[in-house]
Design an enzyme around this catalytic site. Structure first.
Site, PDB file in Angstrom:
ATOM      1  N   ARG A  43       0.838  -1.208   0.000  1.00 25.86           N
ATOM      2  CA  ARG A  43       0.000   0.000   0.000  1.00 25.86           C
ATOM      3  C   ARG A  43       0.867   1.250   0.000  1.00 25.86           C
ATOM      4  O   ARG A  43       2.036   1.226   0.382  1.00 25.86           O
ATOM      5  CB  ARG A  43      -0.944   0.043   1.199  1.00 25.86           C
ATOM      6  CG  ARG A  43      -0.264   0.126   2.561  1.00 25.86           C
ATOM      7  CD  ARG A  43      -0.206   1.499   3.161  1.00 25.86           C
ATOM      8  NE  ARG A  43       0.635   1.549   4.335  1.00 25.86           N
ATOM      9  CZ  ARG A  43       1.913   1.839   4.322  1.00 25.86           C
ATOM     10  NH1 ARG A  43       2.528   2.108   3.192  1.00 25.86           N
ATOM     11  NH2 ARG A  43       2.627   1.872   5.447  1.00 25.86           N
ATOM     12  N   HIS A  50       1.016   8.113  10.976  1.00 21.68           N
ATOM     13  CA  HIS A  50       1.132   7.960  12.431  1.00 21.68           C
ATOM     14  C   HIS A  50      -0.149   8.433  13.123  1.00 21.68           C
ATOM     15  O   HIS A  50      -0.101   8.934  14.247  1.00 21.68           O
ATOM     16  CB  HIS A  50       2.379   8.678  12.979  1.00 21.68           C
ATOM     17  CG  HIS A  50       3.649   7.987  12.560  1.00 21.68           C
ATOM     18  ND1 HIS A  50       4.202   6.946  13.272  1.00 21.68           N
ATOM     19  CD2 HIS A  50       4.447   8.145  11.476  1.00 21.68           C
ATOM     20  CE1 HIS A  50       5.299   6.512  12.657  1.00 21.68           C
ATOM     21  NE2 HIS A  50       5.459   7.221  11.555  1.00 21.68           N
ATOM     22  N   GLY A 137      11.145  -3.479   2.853  1.00 24.28           N
ATOM     23  CA  GLY A 137      11.642  -2.414   3.735  1.00 24.28           C
ATOM     24  C   GLY A 137      11.546  -1.024   3.133  1.00 24.28           C
ATOM     25  O   GLY A 137      12.291  -0.134   3.513  1.00 24.28           O
ATOM     26  N   ASP A 187      -2.079  -0.799   7.458  1.00 24.50           N
ATOM     27  CA  ASP A 187      -1.486  -1.592   6.378  1.00 24.50           C
ATOM     28  C   ASP A 187      -2.306  -2.839   6.074  1.00 24.50           C
ATOM     29  O   ASP A 187      -2.569  -3.165   4.915  1.00 24.50           O
ATOM     30  CB  ASP A 187      -0.051  -1.992   6.757  1.00 24.50           C
ATOM     31  CG  ASP A 187       0.792  -0.794   7.125  1.00 24.50           C
ATOM     32  OD1 ASP A 187       0.358   0.344   6.864  1.00 24.50           O
ATOM     33  OD2 ASP A 187       1.883  -0.996   7.687  1.00 24.50           O
TER      34      ASP A 187
HETATM   35  C1  GLA Z   1       3.692   1.738   9.618  1.00 24.56           C
HETATM   36  C2  GLA Z   1       2.651   1.009  10.455  1.00 24.56           C
HETATM   37  C3  GLA Z   1       1.272   1.613  10.269  1.00 24.56           C
HETATM   38  C4  GLA Z   1       1.284   3.118  10.467  1.00 24.56           C
HETATM   39  C5  GLA Z   1       2.413   3.753   9.666  1.00 24.56           C
HETATM   40  C6  GLA Z   1       2.577   5.226   9.953  1.00 24.56           C
HETATM   41  O1  GLA Z   1       3.432   1.527   8.268  1.00 24.56           O
HETATM   42  O2  GLA Z   1       2.627  -0.353  10.120  1.00 24.56           O
HETATM   43  O3  GLA Z   1       0.354   0.996  11.130  1.00 24.56           O
HETATM   44  O4  GLA Z   1       1.367   3.444  11.821  1.00 24.56           O
HETATM   45  O5  GLA Z   1       3.664   3.126   9.917  1.00 24.56           O
HETATM   46  O6  GLA Z   1       1.467   5.913   9.501  1.00 24.56           O
END
Ligand code: GLA
Length: 399
Positions: A43, A50, A137, A187
């Protein structure tokens, strides 16, 4: 400078090609045709960073980069998973009490299998092979895609689907328990629920989803991977989450979603400057996300672009999860600007490396890609990877 730095938008392996390749690798390894073929996408988050673990909103889309899993029943007692891209094999346990072990790529698979076992599902030994076109990553949720692909494969094995919401939560729990990352729900929800040509506006507190059409052919999503590695297991992510939870406690609210801007004016002493910045980011970002969804619905692209730039500045200065390379990419994109076909740009995902997401005019995507690749390489000596995407379909069974 090499010619590669100005390479055109890379055409990555298509989903159908990934499936064909995974199938032939499976046949070569297990001397059997796979019974099940499934795919789950990575995605990109357009805005709302955050905010998920703070009860706020997010606005991601699935990208047309997938984790493909092909599999079938095993003749023996063991379940063997082949990670074809990393050229490794692992054995996963499908019965009994399953405990987290040392964290490797197969921990995500094992974690999801454990989730199904804990639900009381009767699994049996299986073989599977994994192929992926989601960069590892890179902040594009390669791990959530692997979790959701595993869950989709197990659904195929059982011949029944679990509720999408439960599926996403089960995958999130696998990541918490088996990979040690206290991620939010964005995600996994995105990989499970996304629909083609739509952004997913998810209220992470109520878990209510709205689809925001993103089907204007004149506007394209451009992803630029800084190729600086991002490791959520590095502890910074968990630290940000802990800071947010501590700040919520100080302010006497359940999550930072409940903080209103006026409260902030009087809270600086109690919070201290670092946590004040964290809260300011979260409160502002939740509002920006809702505003961006509305602006996209109305086609107010300039406003969307400004919200993306504001989001980046806030993540850089207040939440402190950006890095020099991401800042450089955003600055360079901003410099190309409106006149060069750029609408807006920001870092995307957890941060500390990974990717930027930009909205660009489709007819300028190629030239923007070339300029960014060239300038970024000149300044950093690192080859970035750039590609365009449209919001893609969520996880599904192919066979
Ligand atoms: C990572 C986490 C998500 C989200 C993002 C920041 O991708 O897996 O849950 O907190 O960071 O938006």
């Amino acid at each position: 400078m090499s010619d590669d730095a100005t390479a055109s938008i890379p055409t990555s392996l298509s989903l159908s090609k990934l499936c064909v390749e995974a199938t032939s690798q499976y046949v070569a390894r297990f001397a059997d045709e796979p019974q099940w073929i499934v795919a789950a996408p990575g995605r990109v988050n357009l805005i709302g960073e955050h905010t998920d673990y703070n009860g706020g909103s997010v606005l991601p889309a699935a990208i047309d980069r997938y984790v493909v899993m092909v599999g079938g029943p095993s003749d023996g007692d063991a379940s063997c998973i082949v990670g074809a891209d990393v050229d490794e094999e692992a054995v996963v346990q499908v019965t009994g009490a399953i405990k987290p072990g040392r964290i490797t790529w197969s921990s995500y698979v094992q974690g999801v299998v454990a989730g199904f076992v804990n639900r009381g599902e009767q699994l049996y030994p299986f073989n599977a092979l994994v192929r992926s076109s989601v960069p590892l990553g890179g902040g594009l949720s390669s791990s959530a895609a692997l979790e959701v692909a595993t869950a989709t494969l197990l659904e195929a094995m059982l011949g029944e689907e679990i509720l999408p919401l439960e599926k996403a939560l089960l995958c999130q729990e696998a990541e918490h328990k088996f990979a040690g990352v206290p991620c939010g729900i964005m995600d996994q929800f995105s990989s499970v629920l996304s629909q083609q040509d739509s952004l997913l506006l998810l209220d992470c507190r109520s878990q209510v989803v709205e689809f925001v059409p993103f089907d204007d052919p004149a506007v394209t999503i451009l992803i630029a991977n800084s190729n600086v590695k991002h490791e959520l297991t590095g502890g910074e992510y968990a630290q940000r989450r802990a800071e947010c939870e501590a700040a919520a406690k100080t302010l006497g609210v359940e999550t930072l979603r409940d903080v209103v801007s006026e409260q902030l004016e009087f809270a600086s002493e109690r919070l201290g400057s670092v946590n004040l910045g964290r809260v300011r980011h979260v409160v502002g970002e939740i509002q920006r996300t809702v505003d961006a969804a509305n602006a996209i619905r109305a086609g107010r692209w300039q406003e969307v672009g400004q919200l993306m730039y504001d989001s980046h500045a806030s993540l850089r200065d207040d939440f402190e999860v950006s890095c020099d390379e991401l800042n450089l990419l955003v600055e360079m994109t901003k410099e190309i600007g409106d006149a060069g076909g750029v609408i807006g740009s920001r870092m995307t995902g957890g941060g500390f490396g990974g990717c930027t997401v930009s909205l660009v005019r489709t007819n300028a995507a190629q030239s923007i890609t070339e300029v960014l690749a060239q300038r970024y390489f000149q300044q950093t000596g690192i080859q970035p990877t750039l590609f365009t995407t449209r919001p893609a379909r969520g996880a599904h069974r192919i066979k």
